[in-house]
Design a protein around this motif. Structure first.
Motif, mmCIF file in Angstrom:
data_model
loop_
_atom_site.group_PDB
_atom_site.id
_atom_site.type_symbol
_atom_site.label_atom_id
_atom_site.label_comp_id
_atom_site.label_asym_id
_atom_site.label_seq_id
_atom_site.Cartn_x
_atom_site.Cartn_y
_atom_site.Cartn_z
ATOM 1 N N SER A 160 0.845 -1.192 0.000
ATOM 2 C CA SER A 160 0.000 0.000 0.000
ATOM 3 C C SER A 160 0.882 1.244 0.000
ATOM 4 N N SER B 245 -12.568 -4.228 -7.730
ATOM 5 C CA SER B 245 -12.721 -5.176 -6.625
ATOM 6 C C SER B 245 -13.936 -4.836 -5.770
ATOM 7 N N ARG C 261 -13.188 6.135 0.823
ATOM 8 C CA ARG C 261 -12.463 7.357 1.200
ATOM 9 C C ARG C 261 -13.135 8.518 0.473
ATOM 10 N N TYR D 173 -14.002 0.901 -6.301
ATOM 11 C CA TYR D 173 -14.382 -0.386 -5.702
ATOM 12 C C TYR D 173 -15.884 -0.516 -5.825
ATOM 13 N N TYR E 181 -7.577 -7.562 4.765
ATOM 14 C CA TYR E 181 -6.479 -6.585 4.845
ATOM 15 C C TYR E 181 -6.913 -5.562 5.873
ATOM 16 N N TYR F 228 -11.397 -7.821 0.918
ATOM 17 C CA TYR F 228 -11.287 -7.349 -0.464
ATOM 18 C C TYR F 228 -11.350 -8.583 -1.371
ATOM 19 N N GLY F 229 -12.015 -8.471 -2.522
ATOM 20 C CA GLY F 229 -12.075 -9.621 -3.419
ATOM 21 C C GLY F 229 -12.226 -9.209 -4.874
ATOM 22 N N THR F 230 -11.852 -10.139 -5.767
ATOM 23 C CA THR F 230 -11.910 -9.890 -7.213
ATOM 24 C C THR F 230 -13.110 -10.622 -7.806
ATOM 25 N N GLU G 47 -3.520 -7.483 -3.007
ATOM 26 C CA GLU G 47 -2.403 -7.675 -2.088
ATOM 27 C C GLU G 47 -1.875 -9.111 -2.275
ATOM 28 N N GLY H 184 -4.039 -12.563 -2.043
ATOM 29 C CA GLY H 184 -4.945 -12.699 -3.177
ATOM 30 C C GLY H 184 -4.178 -13.114 -4.432
ATOM 31 N N ARG I 240 -0.068 10.954 1.048
ATOM 32 C CA ARG I 240 -1.379 10.693 0.474
ATOM 33 C C ARG I 240 -2.486 11.279 1.358
ATOM 34 N N ARG J 260 0.021 -0.516 7.883
ATOM 35 C CA ARG J 260 0.297 -0.724 6.460
ATOM 36 C C ARG J 260 1.801 -0.937 6.226
HETATM 37 P P1 5GP Z 1 -6.799 0.108 -0.033
HETATM 38 O O1 5GP Z 1 -7.573 0.020 1.254
HETATM 39 O O2 5GP Z 1 -5.566 0.926 0.108
HETATM 40 O O3 5GP Z 1 -7.646 0.513 -1.208
HETATM 41 O O4 5GP Z 1 -6.304 -1.392 -0.374
HETATM 42 C C1 5GP Z 1 -5.610 -2.140 0.580
HETATM 43 C C2 5GP Z 1 -4.916 -3.307 -0.091
HETATM 44 O O5 5GP Z 1 -5.885 -4.191 -0.650
HETATM 45 C C3 5GP Z 1 -4.004 -2.895 -1.257
HETATM 46 O O6 5GP Z 1 -2.774 -3.596 -1.136
HETATM 47 C C4 5GP Z 1 -4.760 -3.346 -2.468
HETATM 48 O O7 5GP Z 1 -3.896 -3.709 -3.533
HETATM 49 C C5 5GP Z 1 -5.471 -4.563 -1.946
HETATM 50 N N1 5GP Z 1 -6.642 -4.959 -2.754
HETATM 51 C C6 5GP Z 1 -7.448 -4.162 -3.494
HETATM 52 N N2 5GP Z 1 -8.373 -4.903 -4.106
HETATM 53 C C7 5GP Z 1 -8.134 -6.184 -3.768
HETATM 54 C C8 5GP Z 1 -8.762 -7.427 -4.112
HETATM 55 O O8 5GP Z 1 -9.720 -7.522 -4.874
HETATM 56 N N3 5GP Z 1 -8.238 -8.542 -3.559
HETATM 57 C C9 5GP Z 1 -7.171 -8.516 -2.717
HETATM 58 N N4 5GP Z 1 -6.721 -9.682 -2.246
HETATM 59 N N5 5GP Z 1 -6.550 -7.365 -2.382
HETATM 60 C C10 5GP Z 1 -7.038 -6.215 -2.901
#
Ligand code: 5GP
Length: 189
Positions: free
Chosen positions: A12, A35, A42, A51, A74, A79-81, A101, A104, A135, A146
């Motif tokens: 991150s 995702s 935010r 997202y 996380y 978080y998922g795809t 991350e 995943g 940021r 993080r």
């Molecule tokens: P953030 O909260 O900063 O948007 O994301 C936190 C972490 O989750 C980042 O490392 C980002 O790459 C990861 N992330 C975002 N989308 C996904 C996802 O769909 N699956 C997984 N496993 N990690 C994700």
């Protein structure tokens, strides 16, 4: 023409979002997976663009119906795809990129026959911390967590096919373009 789906990993704050935004602006054939997450948006984040923001229950339903190609926890969120969109865009011949991350990414590598994985590295941990602070989106506590996760993720970098050091965004984007094979329209496997 078919493109091998690409997974972009990296701690991150390393600049995955900036690099990918620049790539997408240059190459309309790139399709960036959106995702699902249970974390709160935010300021400025749009549902369906940055997202899909879902409830814990909606996330549970996606997991149970095998709607996710991978998912991970996380910090305090999941978080998922989404799986179906990836399959559809690959079939359409789009250059699919997933930003996840490390847990995943390892799941995707186990699940897809063909996938290219790229780890985006910060020039140093000090620089990563300064990018996370600059940021301005995270609390001090979240930044500390993080950074801890970042150290663990960086210890896994050898698991991935390629490493790009993000010292300068334009250079990192060019490296990504070459790895994906976008400049020539052909794949470099
Ligand atoms: P953030 O909260 O900063 O948007 O994301 C936190 C972490 O989750 C980042 O490392 C980002 O790459 C990861 N992330 C975002 N989308 C996904 C996802 O769909 N699956 C997984 N496993 N990690 C994700």
């Amino acid at each position: 023409m078919s493109f091998t789906p690409t997974v972009l990993v990296g701690p991150s704050g390393v600049g995955k979002g900036t690099v990918l935004a620049s790539l997408c602006a240059r190459f309309p054939n790139v399709w960036l997976s959106v995702s699902v997450t249970t974390r709160h948006p935010r300021p400025g984040e749009m549902n369906g663009q940055h997202y899909y923001f879902v409830s814990e229950e909606e996330f549970d339903n996606l997991v149970e119906s095998d709607g996710l190609l991978e998912w991970a926890r996380y910090q305090s969120a999941r978080y998922g795809t989404p799986r179906a969109e990836i399959e559809q865009k690959v079939a359409e011949g789009r250059a699919v990129i997933m930003e996840v991350e490390t847990q995943g990414a390892l799941q995707i590598m186990a699940r897809l026959d063909k996938v290219r994985t790229i780890f985006l590295m910060p020039p140093s941990l000090a620089e990563l911390e300064s990018r996370l602070r600059g940021r301005g989106t995270e609390s001090d506590e979240s930044i500390k967590l993080r950074l801890q996760i970042a150290k663990h993720e960086m210890s896994l970098m050898d698991e991935f096919d390629h490493i790009i050091v993000n010292s300068e965004v334009a250079v990192a984007v060019d490296e990504l373009v070459n790895l994906i094979g976008l400049s020539t329209g052909e794949q470099l496997d």
